[in-house]
Motif scaffolding. Structure first.
Motif, short mmCIF file in Angstrom:
data_model
loop_
_atom_site.label_atom_id
_atom_site.label_comp_id
_atom_site.label_asym_id
_atom_site.label_seq_id
_atom_site.Cartn_x
_atom_site.Cartn_y
_atom_site.Cartn_z
N LEU A 41 0.89 -1.21 0.08
CA LEU A 41 -0.09 0.02 -0.05
C LEU A 41 0.93 1.27 -0.13
CD1 LEU A 41 -2.74 -0.87 2.61
CD2 LEU A 41 -3.23 -0.40 0.22
N ILE A 42 1.79 1.49 0.92
CA ILE A 42 2.71 2.41 0.97
C ILE A 42 3.45 2.58 -0.41
CG2 ILE A 42 4.74 3.32 2.08
CD1 ILE A 42 2.33 3.47 4.02
N ASN A 43 3.89 1.64 -0.80
CA ASN A 43 4.89 1.81 -2.14
C ASN A 43 4.15 2.15 -3.46
OD1 ASN A 43 7.93 1.49 -2.18
ND2 ASN A 43 7.49 0.20 -3.97
N GLY A 44 2.89 1.95 -3.22
CA GLY A 44 1.86 2.10 -4.34
C GLY A 44 1.49 3.52 -4.29
N ALA A 45 1.43 4.21 -3.01
CA ALA A 45 0.90 5.39 -2.86
C ALA A 45 1.33 6.58 -3.92
CB ALA A 45 1.01 6.05 -1.45
N VAL A 46 0.31 7.44 -4.00
CA VAL A 46 0.64 8.62 -5.11
C VAL A 46 1.12 9.73 -4.09
CG1 VAL A 46 -0.04 10.22 -6.77
CG2 VAL A 46 -0.65 7.60 -6.87
N PRO A 47 2.47 10.59 -4.08
CA PRO A 47 2.50 11.48 -3.45
C PRO A 47 1.38 12.75 -3.93
CG PRO A 47 4.29 10.79 -4.07
CD PRO A 47 3.63 10.05 -5.02
N LEU A 48 0.89 13.48 -2.95
CA LEU A 48 -0.24 14.56 -3.33
C LEU A 48 0.53 15.66 -4.01
CD1 LEU A 48 -2.64 14.72 -0.33
CD2 LEU A 48 -2.74 13.40 -2.44
N ASN A 49 1.80 16.19 -3.47
CA ASN A 49 2.43 17.17 -4.12
C ASN A 49 3.84 16.77 -4.60
OD1 ASN A 49 4.04 19.53 -4.83
ND2 ASN A 49 3.10 20.42 -2.86
N PRO A 50 3.94 16.83 -5.82
CA PRO A 50 5.40 16.12 -6.36
C PRO A 50 6.78 16.86 -5.72
CG PRO A 50 3.87 16.62 -8.02
CD PRO A 50 3.15 17.02 -6.94
N SER A 51 6.38 18.10 -5.37
CA SER A 51 7.62 18.80 -4.71
C SER A 51 7.76 18.72 -3.13
CB SER A 51 7.55 20.32 -5.02
OG SER A 51 6.44 20.85 -4.58
N ALA A 52 6.89 17.86 -2.41
CA ALA A 52 6.72 17.97 -1.16
C ALA A 52 7.51 16.70 -0.58
CB ALA A 52 5.41 17.60 -0.50
N VAL A 53 8.15 16.73 0.58
CA VAL A 53 9.23 16.06 1.14
C VAL A 53 7.87 14.81 1.59
CG1 VAL A 53 10.58 15.45 2.88
CG2 VAL A 53 10.93 17.50 1.73
N VAL A 54 8.44 13.61 1.20
CA VAL A 54 7.62 12.23 1.56
C VAL A 54 8.74 11.35 2.48
CG1 VAL A 54 6.25 10.42 0.77
CG2 VAL A 54 5.99 12.66 -0.34
N PRO A 55 8.16 10.79 3.37
CA PRO A 55 6.81 11.10 4.14
C PRO A 55 6.64 12.44 4.73
CG PRO A 55 8.07 9.75 5.65
CD PRO A 55 9.16 9.82 4.36
N ASN A 56 5.59 12.88 5.12
CA ASN A 56 5.18 14.38 5.97
C ASN A 56 4.07 13.96 6.99
OD1 ASN A 56 2.72 15.14 4.47
ND2 ASN A 56 4.02 15.10 2.66
N GLY A 96 1.23 11.67 5.00
CA GLY A 96 1.92 10.55 5.21
C GLY A 96 2.97 10.24 3.99
N PHE A 97 2.54 9.13 3.32
CA PHE A 97 3.45 8.70 2.20
C PHE A 97 2.50 8.76 1.03
CE2 PHE A 97 5.50 6.24 5.64
CZ PHE A 97 6.51 6.22 5.26
N GLY A 98 1.36 9.50 0.98
CA GLY A 98 0.64 9.80 -0.17
C GLY A 98 -0.80 9.20 -0.16
N ARG A 99 -1.42 9.38 -1.29
CA ARG A 99 -2.83 8.86 -1.35
C ARG A 99 -2.92 7.53 -1.99
NH1 ARG A 99 -5.90 9.21 -6.02
NH2 ARG A 99 -4.50 10.69 -7.10
N VAL A 100 -3.54 6.58 -1.38
CA VAL A 100 -3.85 5.13 -1.63
C VAL A 100 -3.95 5.06 -3.25
CG1 VAL A 100 -6.13 5.05 -1.50
CG2 VAL A 100 -4.76 3.18 -1.21
N ASN A 101 -3.18 4.15 -3.87
CA ASN A 101 -3.51 3.88 -5.36
C ASN A 101 -3.18 2.34 -5.50
OD1 ASN A 101 -3.36 3.87 -8.11
ND2 ASN A 101 -1.06 4.32 -8.03
N VAL A 102 -4.35 1.71 -5.20
CA VAL A 102 -4.30 0.26 -5.38
C VAL A 102 -3.76 -0.37 -6.68
CG1 VAL A 102 -6.71 -0.42 -6.20
CG2 VAL A 102 -5.47 -1.78 -4.89
N SER A 103 -4.26 0.36 -7.85
CA SER A 103 -3.40 -0.02 -9.23
C SER A 103 -1.84 -0.09 -8.95
CB SER A 103 -3.99 0.77 -10.27
OG SER A 103 -5.30 0.53 -10.52
N GLY A 104 -1.36 0.98 -8.64
CA GLY A 104 -0.09 0.90 -8.45
C GLY A 104 0.56 -0.02 -7.56
N SER A 105 -0.16 -0.60 -6.44
CA SER A 105 0.05 -1.37 -5.49
C SER A 105 0.32 -2.78 -6.05
CB SER A 105 -0.69 -1.39 -4.26
OG SER A 105 -0.40 -0.14 -3.59
N LEU A 106 -0.81 -3.11 -6.88
CA LEU A 106 -1.05 -4.52 -7.50
C LEU A 106 0.08 -4.59 -8.62
CD1 LEU A 106 -4.94 -4.60 -7.85
CD2 LEU A 106 -3.50 -5.99 -6.35
N ALA A 107 0.60 -3.33 -9.14
CA ALA A 107 1.59 -3.55 -10.15
C ALA A 107 2.79 -4.39 -9.84
CB ALA A 107 2.06 -2.05 -10.64
#
Length: 693
Positions: free
Chosen positions: A520-535, A539-550
């Motif tokens: 879940l964490i590794n597939g998450a999408v950062p909300l702001n590409p320029s923001a430091v992640v995690p914050n 956190g680590f961004g918006r959940v993106n299940v397609s990215g996780s399944l990849a």
């Protein structure tokens, strides 16, 4: 000496005021000059000190039956030794309630005035405050059991057995007068006492931008959570029946409904919150009046539900405890859920709150049952610039804490307005979503998910207030908050579990919760590409299940995969290479001839034992094979910073991610290193997910 924070209390070690003998207690504090090593523990054990847990940086709790503390203080690696003072057992939350942490005045160094060796047995003057719910835990090596302690307190009139619940040999919830908490802290076997904050469902209470229908995964994957069972702790379900279901739920999708207060209590949902939350996971409805006749689905419409109502008939949630009521009972029950979604937690009181006994219960549960994944909402008391709003049970290390982000539904202020243009707010954290870090310094939340005016099921036993928008379908309603973001993530976790179980090669029959979280964490999408992640906003961004399944895709024909995962165990002092990755040269874009560099993302997750400090100390490092120190980066660090901090291990967070943008071509290794384990000598389980973009 630098001050310490113990259970939220500021404590300033002072060798001149420390006790030289432990005559009235068997529990002591030992501060070391550097992190305690296995050899240091052996030296202390030879002198009669048995390790309990870490309570602050380089500061540890020991059981010590001898009385002479000077022989421990003489060890070269020991900086400070003192008894475990009773006032340190009280969470700082008591002070915010107007209850002093000491039964007498306190000295400038945090010790009780007078003899620092004395166990405080007296209590303050009688308080006019009504009895409050408190959570009590004992030391692991306590001489007495919780039953013994309860009987002592009942006999002395401090508590009543009618309002006491013994949860385990070391845990109890009870009601006591505020003036009596010091009497309880004076008992040597007691380790920590904290008050229970009032719990409520986490609907958004001020900001009500509207979103489209329930966020759902890419159903082209074919995964719907089939074969997975999700437990939902909330205000009940629809009419309270597993047979007469709301029309948006498929027959057989609700396996069981119980009430934590007992079989005589109601199961239905008169609030509407619980049914809506359940729909965010398994709803499968078609509405001609909403969404243009499209199908409205939860994130795991093929999963099954076990619903636990955590309110009595009056809507009261006092006296419920998350781990035994919502986690362990259903986990060990007939339907055996492995994903848990809870949208009730303690209201943020307006100030930071430390890790508490309920957080300890959750960590103990997940460490014991490693295939469980527990999602809990962050809360909705957020405001711009607010920090450290995540605490109490939400500070548990092994939880997946979920915040809320905005969405794209056209709106005017707090009402759906189809005449307005589509917004792009799904890349913005909802202003009301609680922010971290925890008082213990951990990044929270872990993830965010859409949680603004989500369309889901309306209980047939509840009325729609239309607070979050008007639904043209009277079987559906809108709700907002981290309450509805949390089941979205739980449903995604069920989908990932299904995919792991059904993987055509190397399936994972019982996916560990920490592995699911890593994906879940590794597939998450950062909300702001320029923001430091995690914050501490998203956190680590918006959940993106397609990215996780990849991560689970198997290349055909066989080639180096673009992503994958690794599960292993590690002993203290060891380093394990989780994966070796070959990063090719930048890919050429045919139209321009430019090279597009790659991006490598690696996430490490593990479950830790009970306690506010991280006891299993692991860290992640990605390094170029044969490269310099600057060609490496540790988890949760920024490779672009050249001051050496990128190569400094994170020994606090049990979730660590490397996100290496524009990574140069070459061979790389993702290494996991362990500096300490708990219990001592027991290897720690860990899980790594990786993907090369």
């Amino acid at each position: 000496m630098a001050p310490l924070t113990i259970h939220g209390n500021l404590f300033e070690p002072d060798a001149g005021r420390a006790a030289s003998a432990a005559q009235a207690t068997n529990f002591i504090i030992v501060q070391t000059r550097t992190a305690l090593t296995p050899a240091d523990k052996v030296s202390l054990e030879h002198l009669g000190a048995a390790y309990q847990r870490e309570i602050a940086e380089n500061t540890y709790l020991f059981r010590y039956d001898p009385t002479d503390l000077t022989i421990l203080g003489a060890l070269p690696f020991v900086k400070f030794v003192d008894i475990y003072h009773p006032h340190l057992k009280l969470s700082s939350a008591f002070e915010h309630m107007g209850i002093p942490r000491s039964a007498t005045s306190t000295g400038e160094h945090g010790h009780t005035a007078g003899s620092s060796q004395a166990i405080v047995a007296s209590a303050p003057a009688a308080s006019p405050m009504a009895p409050i719910w408190i959570a009590i835990s004992l030391h692991n090596d306590a001489k007495e059991t919780m039953t013994d302690i309860a009987n002592q307190l009942v006999q002395s009139g401090v508590i009543s057995m009618e309002t006491t619940r013994i949860i385990s040999p070391i845990r109890m919830d009870t009601k006591a007068a505020p003036a009596d908490v010091h009497k309880i802290a004076a008992l040597d076997s007691v380790s920590l006492i904290n008050p229970y904050g009032k719990k409520s469902n986490k609907l958004n209470i001020s900001r009500t931008l509207l979103t489209d229908n329930v966020y759902s995964p890419d159903m082209s994957t074919g995964y719907t959570g089939e074969g997975q069972v999700v437990a939902v702790g909330d205000s009940g379900f629809d009419k309270g029946s597993t047979v007469d279901l709301h029309p948006g739920f498929q027959a057989g999708s609700v396996l069981d409904i119980t009430n934590v207060f007992g079989p005589a209590e109601p199961l239905d949902d008169t609030d509407g919150h619980g049914t809506h939350v359940c729909g965010c996971i398994t709803l499968s409805a078609t509405s001609s009046n909403m969404a243009g006749g499209r199908r409205i689905r939860g994130t795991a419409p093929g999963a099954k539900l076990v619903v636990i109502r955590n309110e009595d008939a009056a809507g009261d949630v006092w006296g419920t405890t998350m781990a035994p009521d919502f986690l362990q009972a259903p986990y060990l029950g007939a339907h055996a859920p492995r994903v848990f979604s809870d949208s009730f937690n303690a209201d943020w009181p307006g100030h930071p709150e430390p890790y508490d006994n309920e957080a300890g219960d959750i960590d103990e549960f997940t460490y014991t049952y490693q295939d469980a994944l527990v999602c809990l909402c962050a809360g909705n008391e957020g405001k711009p610039g607010a920090t450290t709003q995540i605490g109490q049970e939400t500070a548990a290390k092994n939880l997946t804490v979920v915040g809320s982000c905005d969405t794209t539904r056209p709106n005017t202020s707090d009402a759906y307005d189809p005449a307005k243009p589509t917004d792009n707010d799904h890349y913005v954290v909802d202003v009301d979503s609680n922010r971290g870090p925890t008082m213990e310094g951990r990044f929270k939340p872990d993830l965010v998910a859409p949680g603004v005016a989500i369309l889901s099921a309306l209980s047939r036993n509840a009325a729609d207030s239309h607070k979050f928008g008007v639904s043209a379908d009277n079987t559906l309603m809108f709700k907002s908050g981290t309450s509805v973001a949390t089941p979205t993530v739980a449903g995604c976790a069920a989908v990932i579990r299904e995919a792991l179980v059904k993987r055509p090669t190397h399936p994972v029959p019982a996916p560990p919760g920490a592995l699911v979280k890593a994906l879940l964490i590794n597939g998450a999408v950062p909300l702001n590409p320029s923001a430091v992640v995690p914050n501490n906003d998203s956190g680590f961004g918006r959940v993106n299940v397609s990215g996780s399944l990849a991560h689970l895709e198997i290349p055909d024909p066989p080639a180096q995969p673009k992503g994958g995962f690794f599960s292993g165990t590690i002993a203290a002092g060891a380093t394990v290479t989780a994966v070796n990755i070959k990063v090719p040269p930048p890919e050429t874009v045919s139209l321009t001839g430019d090279g597009v560099p790659h991006r490598l993302r690696v996430t490490l997750v593990w479950y830790d034992v009970r306690g506010s400090a991280t006891e299993n100390k692991l860290y992640l490092k990605v390094k170029k094979t044969g490269g310099t120190a600057a060609e490496s980066v540790c988890g949760n660090k920024d490779i672009s910073i050249a001051d050496g901090s990128a190569q400094t291990p994170d020994l606090v967070n049990t979730v660590q991610r490397v996100d290496w943008v524009d990574i140069p071509a070459g061979d790389y290794a993702a290494d996991v290193t362990c500096t300490a384990t708990a219990p001592v000598g027991v290897s720690a389980a860990f899980h790594v997910a990786w993907y090369l973009f």
